[in-house]
Design a protein around this motif. Structure first.
Motif, PDB file in Angstrom:
ATOM      1  N   UNK A  10     -60.426 -13.346 106.800  1.00 39.74           N
ATOM      2  CA  UNK A  10     -59.980 -13.357 108.195  1.00 39.74           C
ATOM      3  C   UNK A  10     -59.453 -14.728 108.604  1.00 39.74           C
ATOM      4  N   UNK A  11     -60.040 -15.783 108.093  1.00 41.09           N
ATOM      5  CA  UNK A  11     -59.574 -17.137 108.413  1.00 41.09           C
ATOM      6  C   UNK A  11     -58.312 -17.501 107.626  1.00 41.09           C
ATOM      7  N   UNK A  12     -58.265 -17.129 106.355  1.00 38.41           N
ATOM      8  CA  UNK A  12     -57.124 -17.473 105.521  1.00 38.41           C
ATOM      9  C   UNK A  12     -56.905 -18.972 105.463  1.00 38.41           C
ATOM     10  N   UNK A  13     -55.682 -19.381 105.673  1.00 38.96           N
ATOM     11  CA  UNK A  13     -55.332 -20.809 105.591  1.00 38.96           C
ATOM     12  C   UNK A  13     -55.711 -21.587 106.852  1.00 38.96           C
ATOM     13  N   UNK A  14     -56.249 -20.870 107.843  1.00 37.74           N
ATOM     14  CA  UNK A  14     -56.651 -21.535 109.089  1.00 37.74           C
ATOM     15  C   UNK A  14     -58.119 -21.949 109.067  1.00 37.74           C
ATOM     16  N   UNK A  15     -58.767 -21.757 107.944  1.00 37.36           N
ATOM     17  CA  UNK A  15     -60.217 -21.972 107.865  1.00 37.36           C
ATOM     18  C   UNK A  15     -60.604 -23.392 108.270  1.00 37.36           C
ATOM     19  N   UNK A  16     -61.597 -23.544 109.143  1.00 35.94           N
ATOM     20  CA  UNK A  16     -61.994 -24.876 109.631  1.00 35.94           C
ATOM     21  C   UNK A  16     -62.660 -25.753 108.583  1.00 35.94           C
ATOM     22  N   UNK A  17     -63.078 -25.158 107.451  1.00 39.15           N
ATOM     23  CA  UNK A  17     -63.755 -25.952 106.415  1.00 39.15           C
ATOM     24  C   UNK A  17     -62.773 -26.572 105.418  1.00 39.15           C
ATOM     25  N   UNK A  18     -61.491 -26.244 105.542  1.00 37.79           N
ATOM     26  CA  UNK A  18     -60.510 -26.792 104.611  1.00 37.79           C
ATOM     27  C   UNK A  18     -60.286 -28.269 104.880  1.00 37.79           C
ATOM     28  N   UNK A  19     -59.903 -28.999 103.854  1.00 38.37           N
ATOM     29  CA  UNK A  19     -59.691 -30.440 103.967  1.00 38.37           C
ATOM     30  C   UNK A  19     -58.678 -30.763 105.060  1.00 38.37           C
ATOM     31  N   UNK A  20     -58.924 -31.918 105.697  1.00 42.42           N
ATOM     32  CA  UNK A  20     -58.056 -32.456 106.749  1.00 42.42           C
ATOM     33  C   UNK A  20     -58.210 -31.746 108.091  1.00 42.42           C
ATOM     34  N   UNK A  21     -59.067 -30.731 108.171  1.00 42.58           N
ATOM     35  CA  UNK A  21     -59.368 -30.106 109.462  1.00 42.58           C
ATOM     36  C   UNK A  21     -60.459 -30.933 110.151  1.00 42.58           C
ATOM     37  N   UNK A  22     -60.499 -30.835 111.479  1.00 39.05           N
ATOM     38  CA  UNK A  22     -61.429 -31.659 112.260  1.00 39.05           C
ATOM     39  C   UNK A  22     -62.881 -31.414 111.861  1.00 39.05           C
TER      40      UNK A  22
END
Length: 775
Positions: free
Chosen positions: A342-354
């Motif tokens: 559901x998150x896909x590439x918008x996932x908050x745990x991916x690098x460079x996310x706040x």
């Protein structure tokens, strides 16, 4: 040619002197060892009072083994619990002349020298007797450099002789089998039998006994878990030796060697096996309990849980625990996949996310590098160096070469879960799931974690309302209201309601989790009175005096939520959760008992019986037609169940509290990082994230006839006056005057005036004094 006599005498003299010197050297060495110059040798008095470290065992309600606390995994048993074929396998393999020698078998030593060393016959056995091995097992070996093997062997022979003088052959076998090391850091036959085959020693078969005895030659190389083929070959050799020495018949040997090597391996290490979070909590409680000066050992010392062989009897049910863990794994593995997709590439745990950057800066290693004064780039370079790490996966753990930053991203994405199931009448904990995998996530979500509880707090609000005189058939408008006394706060509902001109009953509002009505009920009841009611029901954590508590802004633990919900099926009194019923020493003497922590006599009720029965009807409706109705529709569960779902702001936490007459279960699901929620309410709501764990758990209980007292239990029949008070429509349309006087921006003062107007109108209607208001 004739050899000169002088020459012959010269060599004879040299050889004689050499032999005599060696004898004197050996005698001197032996004497120096005997008097203790190479370290103290246990005296006969020491050996007569052998006190080996013993594992503390943690038992479930039926006295089945849950786990152990130990330095060495040792669980002694009596000689009469050894099957004869186990003794036979040991003697046939390790010491065929055991009953004939006095600790040192000179004939066997000679046989070993000629057959094993000169003729390479491995079936000849070893020169070390069972008694010599026992001496080594009991006291270990020390490092003496090049002379180590000789010195240790002499020390062991002295100890072996003393053991033979003190103990009978039967007692020596008992000592040996209770102390000998088996694979996987396991000491003693009882621990080995339970670890590798999940049986007691007395239940071991011939092939199982031969397998375990076979490992004694080299407990790593013949570990049946690691090297099954090699272990089976060694097992078959042991069986062959038993047959050759007449311990078993040809037919028995044939059947045993043809059988497959089948393990039923059970971990009892702290971070593996069944109920690891529960066992960790038991260890904490034991540390606290045993500090009590009333619970000292006979020598006046504090008991050591790793050494003193205590027996800890708990309330957990092994089978229920297994069902709960299975249900959690089945649901969470699927939910995790849906969550990530559901998150896909918008996932908050991916690098460079706040969220990722904030988590990185909370790492201990990051803070240490930052303190050293190096640049951000240098820190990132250091944290980007790959290393071999074991990573959690729902498909099984994996070893990968990853950096600290890669590992952070990997673990940030995982949802976690907690579940507690307790018997409301006694407080006995029957199942306890603190997280998804203790090896990687050791934070306990039952006892340690406190999260916002969402709508699972609403039953406290409605209970307080009923206790303070609110009519069970009171109606409230679903329309949002702006509360000017709380910074113009306007609570809304999770989903749109088609017709906002409808007033809903308390039952409908709670069972369908209508936020706007929950806040109105809170205001009419009073925040202070609601908080006081929650405390009466067993909540221990501080609850902030704010109106948002109606929607579950309070941070509470699963443990205290289960205690509070138990009051609805425990005569209106919260249960005190019980982990341990009693503790015994290794001799069976009771050290402490905790079986009566929930006395009904003189315990104050948290609310009236009328309120309890009314609230149960409200929460039955939650399951039958409200937010938890998928228990009926999707999971086809027909049990007597009441409950409440809960979802917190931004879908950070999903909850489900299930009430059955003889079991209360609370489930939580969310991300350990409270900055990360679900991407949508449809995935994150308690009915979708937490409820299915309970549903799958109950399905398993339903399929097991042992739990009929839970699964077939029925709620008490409500009193007639309770049913009469609930005999009203779920909703009613607002009248013209109600709509006229309603304000979307009601203040407290206006609501008071409006209430006064409607009270006056109601009285007028009842007195039939004004025809304009007649029906």
């Amino acid at each position: 040619m004739k050899i000169p006599k002088l020459f012959k005498n010269k060599w004879a003299n040299h050889i004689g002197y050499l032999i005599l010197s060696l004898i004197l050297l050996f005698v001197g060495l032996y004497f120096s060892i005997y008097i203790g110059l190479w370290g103290k040798i246990p005296t006969s008095k020491d050996l007569s009072n052998l006190n080996q470290s013993q594992a503390t065992v943690v038992l479930d309600r039926n006295e089945a083994l849950i786990g152990k606390l130990y330095i060495y995994d040792r669980q002694p048993i009596d000689y009469n619990q050894f099957p004869q074929h186990l003794i036979d396998a040991l003697i046939a393999t390790e010491d065929t002349r055991f009953y004939e020698h006095n600790g040192i078998d000179n004939k066997s030593l000679a046989r070993v020298f000629f057959k094993t060393l000169l003729m390479s016959d491995e079936t000849s056995g070893g020169g070390s007797t069972i008694t010599l091995q026992l001496a080594k097992n009991l006291f270990g070996r020390e490092n003496y450099g090049s002379f180590g093997i000789i010195i240790n062997k002499i020390k062991e022979s002295i100890v072996a002789k003393r053991l033979e003088d003190l103990y009978s052959k039967q007692e020596i076998l008992n000592l040996y089998l209770n102390t000998v090391p088996f694979p996987d850091n396991t000491y003693g036959i009882e621990s080995a039998a339970k670890k590798f085959f999940n049986v007691t020693t007395s239940q071991l078969t011939i092939p199982q006994s031969a397998t375990l005895i076979g490992t004694l030659k080299a407990n790593h190389s013949y570990n049946p878990r690691l090297f099954p083929e090699r272990s089976k070959a060694r097992r078959d050799l042991v069986i062959d030796l038993m047959n050759k020495q007449g311990f078993i018949s040809d037919e028995e040997a044939s059947i045993a060697t043809e059988s497959e090597l089948e393990l039923d391996y059970h971990h009892y290490a702290p971070n593996q096996g069944l109920a690891p979070y529960f066992r960790a909590e038991i260890k904490k409680q034991l540390d606290s309990i045993l500090q009590n000066p009333d619970y000292k050992n006979p020598n006046g010392e504090t008991y050591n849980v790793f050494r003193d062989g205590l027996k800890v009897y708990t309330t957990l049910d092994n089978t229920m625990q297994r069902y709960a863990e299975e249900a959690m794994r089945e649901h969470m593995s699927n939910l995790q996949a849906t969550y990530e997709k559901a998150y896909g590439k918008r996932a908050p745990w991916l690098k460079n996310k706040a969220v990722y950057e904030a988590a990185k800066k909370r790492l201990k290693v990051y803070k240490k590098l930052k303190t050293s004064g190096i640049s951000e780039k240098a820190i990132n370079d250091s944290l980007s160096k790959p290393k071999s790490l074991e990573l959690f996966s729902w498909d099984g753990t994996i070893m990968e070469s990853v950096s600290t930053l890669d590992s952070l991203e990997h673990f940030l994405k995982f949802l976690n879960a907690g579940l507690i199931s307790l018997e409301p009448s006694s407080g006995a904990i029957r199942a306890y799931v603190g997280g998804i995998d203790y090896r990687f996530f050791q934070y306990d979500h039952v006892s340690q974690s406190k999260r916002q509880v969402g709508s699972t707090f609403k039953p406290f609000v409605y209970t307080a309302a009923l206790e303070n005189g609110m009519d069970p058939c009171a109606y409230f408008s679903v329309k949002p209201v702006t509360y000017t006394d709380v910074d113009d706060w306007t609570p809304t509902n999770a989903s749109e309601i088609d017709d906002e001109d409808i007033d809903y009953s308390l039952e409908y509002a709670l069972s369908n989790s209508i936020n706007t009505i929950a806040v109105k009920v809170l205001y009419e009841t009073g925040i202070d009175k609601t908080i006081e009611q929650a405390y009466k029901m067993g909540i221990k954590s501080t609850i902030e005096n704010v109106p948002s508590i109606a929607l579950g802004s309070a941070n509470l633990s699963l443990l205290e939520m289960a205690s509070a919900y138990s009051s609805f099926v425990n005569s209106s009194m919260p249960s005190t959760p019980i982990f341990i019923t009693k503790i015994e020493d290794k001799n069976g003497n009771i050290i402490a008992s905790f079986e009566d922590l929930n006395p009904k006599i003189n315990q104050e009720k948290a609310f009236s019986d009328e309120t309890r029965q009314t609230m149960l009807e409200f929460m039955k409706a939650t399951v039958n037609s409200g937010t938890a109705q998928r228990l009926r529709t999707s999971y086809k569960l027909n049990n007597n169940i009441a409950g409440k779902t809960g979802t917190t702001q931004d879908n950070k936490d999903g909850w489900f509290a299930a009430i059955m007459p003889n079991l209360v279960t609370v489930v939580w699901v969310g991300n350990d990082n409270q900055q990360i929620g679900f991407s949508s309410t449809s995935i994150g709501q308690g009915a979708n994230s937490a409820l299915p764990i309970f549903a799958k758990y109950l399905q398993k209980l339903n399929n097991d006839s042992k739990f009929r007292t839970i699964t077939h239990a029925e709620f008490e029949t409500p009193r007639d006056d309770v049913l009469n008070n609930l005999d009203c429509e779920q909703s009613k349309k607002e009248s013209f005057l109600e709509r006229l006087f309603r304000s979307d921006s009601d203040s407290k003062e206006f609501r008071k005036k409006r209430k006064g107007i409607f009270d006056w109108l109601k009285k007028k209607k009842e007195d039939n004094s004004d025809s304009r208001f007649n029906p």
